[in-house]
Design a protein around this motif. Structure first.
Motif, mmCIF file in Angstrom:
data_model
loop_
_atom_site.group_PDB
_atom_site.id
_atom_site.type_symbol
_atom_site.label_atom_id
_atom_site.label_comp_id
_atom_site.label_asym_id
_atom_site.label_seq_id
_atom_site.Cartn_x
_atom_site.Cartn_y
_atom_site.Cartn_z
ATOM 1 N N ILE A 34 -11.973 -0.198 12.389
ATOM 2 C CA ILE A 34 -12.008 -0.303 10.930
ATOM 3 C C ILE A 34 -11.538 1.012 10.347
ATOM 4 O O ILE A 34 -12.010 2.079 10.744
ATOM 5 C CB ILE A 34 -13.427 -0.636 10.438
ATOM 6 N N PHE A 35 -10.593 0.926 9.403
ATOM 7 C CA PHE A 35 -10.011 2.112 8.785
ATOM 8 C C PHE A 35 -10.206 2.063 7.276
ATOM 9 O O PHE A 35 -9.886 1.049 6.642
ATOM 10 C CB PHE A 35 -8.502 2.175 9.065
ATOM 11 N N PRO A 36 -10.696 3.143 6.665
ATOM 12 C CA PRO A 36 -10.724 3.198 5.202
ATOM 13 C C PRO A 36 -9.294 3.367 4.690
ATOM 14 O O PRO A 36 -8.503 4.096 5.296
ATOM 15 C CB PRO A 36 -11.578 4.429 4.899
ATOM 16 N N VAL A 37 -8.958 2.660 3.619
ATOM 17 C CA VAL A 37 -7.603 2.728 3.063
ATOM 18 C C VAL A 37 -7.647 2.659 1.543
ATOM 19 O O VAL A 37 -8.536 2.041 0.956
ATOM 20 C CB VAL A 37 -6.704 1.576 3.585
ATOM 21 N N ASN A 38 -6.674 3.300 0.915
ATOM 22 C CA ASN A 38 -6.417 3.086 -0.506
ATOM 23 C C ASN A 38 -5.539 1.848 -0.595
ATOM 24 O O ASN A 38 -4.692 1.617 0.274
ATOM 25 C CB ASN A 38 -5.698 4.291 -1.111
ATOM 26 N N ILE A 48 -1.323 -1.729 1.132
ATOM 27 C CA ILE A 48 -1.876 -0.429 1.501
ATOM 28 C C ILE A 48 -0.711 0.481 1.877
ATOM 29 O O ILE A 48 0.336 0.023 2.326
ATOM 30 C CB ILE A 48 -2.895 -0.505 2.659
ATOM 31 N N ARG A 49 -0.904 1.757 1.658
ATOM 32 C CA ARG A 49 0.098 2.734 2.057
ATOM 33 C C ARG A 49 -0.497 3.530 3.210
ATOM 34 O O ARG A 49 -1.632 3.995 3.131
ATOM 35 C CB ARG A 49 0.447 3.646 0.889
ATOM 36 N N LYS A 55 -2.609 2.041 12.293
ATOM 37 C CA LYS A 55 -2.499 0.913 11.362
ATOM 38 C C LYS A 55 -1.087 0.353 11.349
ATOM 39 O O LYS A 55 -0.889 -0.852 11.449
ATOM 40 C CB LYS A 55 -2.938 1.323 9.960
ATOM 41 N N LEU A 56 -0.099 1.205 11.223
ATOM 42 C CA LEU A 56 1.287 0.757 11.146
ATOM 43 C C LEU A 56 1.790 0.248 12.491
ATOM 44 O O LEU A 56 2.619 -0.651 12.556
ATOM 45 C CB LEU A 56 2.183 1.886 10.631
ATOM 46 N N ALA A 90 5.777 -3.963 4.987
ATOM 47 C CA ALA A 90 6.647 -4.058 3.816
ATOM 48 C C ALA A 90 7.383 -2.744 3.567
ATOM 49 O O ALA A 90 7.806 -2.455 2.456
ATOM 50 C CB ALA A 90 5.821 -4.434 2.593
ATOM 51 N N THR A 91 7.560 -1.944 4.618
ATOM 52 C CA THR A 91 8.226 -0.661 4.513
ATOM 53 C C THR A 91 9.694 -0.855 4.178
ATOM 54 O O THR A 91 10.380 -1.660 4.809
ATOM 55 C CB THR A 91 8.115 0.125 5.839
ATOM 56 N N ASP A 92 10.180 -0.117 3.179
ATOM 57 C CA ASP A 92 11.612 -0.103 2.880
ATOM 58 C C ASP A 92 12.262 0.934 3.760
ATOM 59 O O ASP A 92 11.864 2.090 3.763
ATOM 60 C CB ASP A 92 11.862 0.251 1.415
#
Length: 93
Positions: A34-38, A48-49, A55-56, A90-92
């Motif tokens: 589990i990771f905290p994310v904005n 999320i970024r 995560k990525l 969704a990375t550009d």
């Protein structure tokens, strides 16, 4: 013992839209983490970024769980919103 009430979908989306910090659960090397994310809402999607890393590397195309919650111990009342789905990168480029 406190009663539990289910929060409807429309209210869950409203709550998600009012907050910006949550947790994403993904499987890394066969173990749940589990990771905290904005985060931000984009319609019905949670965006999320994140930088390169676990995560990525592990979330895209995987089933994930996202959660936000709040609890007021002085009155013993809280809520939790849990969302399940498939992560998309969704990375550009």
């Amino acid at each position: 013992m406190a009663e539990l009430e289910e929060i409807g979908e429309a209210e869950c989306l409203e709550i998600l839209g009012r907050h910006s910090l949550g947790r994403i659960a993904i499987v890394v090397d066969g173990q749940p983490q589990i990771f905290p994310v904005n985060y931000a809402m984009n319609g019905r999607a949670i965006a999320i970024r994140t930088a390169s890393g676990s995560k990525l590397s592990h979330a895209p195309t995987s089933k994930v769980c996202f959660e936000i919650d709040e609890y007021d111990s002085s009155v013993g009342v809280g809520w939790s919103v849990i969302v399940q789905g498939v992560a998309i990168d969704a990375t550009d480029s």
